[in-house]
Design a protein around this motif. Structure first.
Motif, PDB file in Angstrom:
ATOM      1  N   GLU A  43     -14.511 -40.849  13.948  1.00  0.00           N
ATOM      2  CA  GLU A  43     -15.429 -40.421  15.001  1.00  0.00           C
ATOM      3  C   GLU A  43     -16.205 -39.206  14.545  1.00  0.00           C
ATOM      4  OE1 GLU A  43     -14.547 -40.798  19.131  1.00  0.00           O
ATOM      5  OE2 GLU A  43     -12.477 -41.276  18.633  1.00  0.00           O
ATOM      6  N   SER A  44     -17.426 -39.161  14.993  1.00  0.00           N
ATOM      7  CA  SER A  44     -18.293 -38.037  14.706  1.00  0.00           C
ATOM      8  C   SER A  44     -18.945 -37.589  16.003  1.00  0.00           C
ATOM      9  CB  SER A  44     -19.369 -38.450  13.697  1.00  0.00           C
ATOM     10  OG  SER A  44     -20.321 -37.423  13.572  1.00  0.00           O
ATOM     11  N   VAL A  45     -19.154 -36.313  16.103  1.00  0.00           N
ATOM     12  CA  VAL A  45     -19.810 -35.770  17.294  1.00  0.00           C
ATOM     13  C   VAL A  45     -21.262 -36.233  17.357  1.00  0.00           C
ATOM     14  CG1 VAL A  45     -20.496 -33.616  18.447  1.00  0.00           C
ATOM     15  CG2 VAL A  45     -18.309 -33.757  17.242  1.00  0.00           C
TER      16      VAL A  45
END
Length: 130
Positions: free
Chosen positions: A61-63
């Motif tokens: 996951e990435s912001v």
């Protein structure tokens, strides 16, 4: 000690929550064991009586972007795109169900066809521990 695997069972005595089943997929006896660890699901699928190619899959996951799914071959056949697709579909299903656990899957198969892998995915999802 060998335990007969006639139908889906949830382990009561083994310290790790697990489910094991044996079924016929495209004419091949297929044994499946799904184990739930603190941070990982271990899925062992065999038609050959031992472990086969071992793959690891996780959600990254990435912001700043949508989540991506990383699948790597730890051991075994690296030239089988359907094995990678199988692991990817399962990690997407695990993550889509709200679990943050990663996946380690062993596929010891005599039949690597798309139909066999679809049936394996369906059996694992039907007997899931997530």
């Amino acid at each position: 000690m060998e335990v007969p695997m006639n139908s889906a069972q949830t382990g009561a005595h083994f310290p790790v929550q697990h489910r094991s089943l044996s079924l016929d997929i495209k004419g091949n006896k297929t044994d499946i064991v799904i184990s739930k660890y603190e941070d990982t699901f271990l899925v062992i699928v065999t038609q050959i009586g031992c472990m086969g190619s071992i793959l690891a899959a996780k959600k990254d996951e990435s912001v700043f972007s949508d989540p991506t799914y990383n699948v790597t071959v730890l051991f075994g056949k690296r030239d089988e795109p359907l094995l990678l697709a199988c692991a990817r579909q399962l990690i997407e299903h695990i993550s889509g169900s709200g679990s943050a656990r990663s996946l380690v899957i062993s596929l010891g198969l005599t039949d690597h066809s798309q139909g066999t892998l679809k049936d394996i995915i369906a059996a694992v999802i039907e007997n899931r521990l997530w």
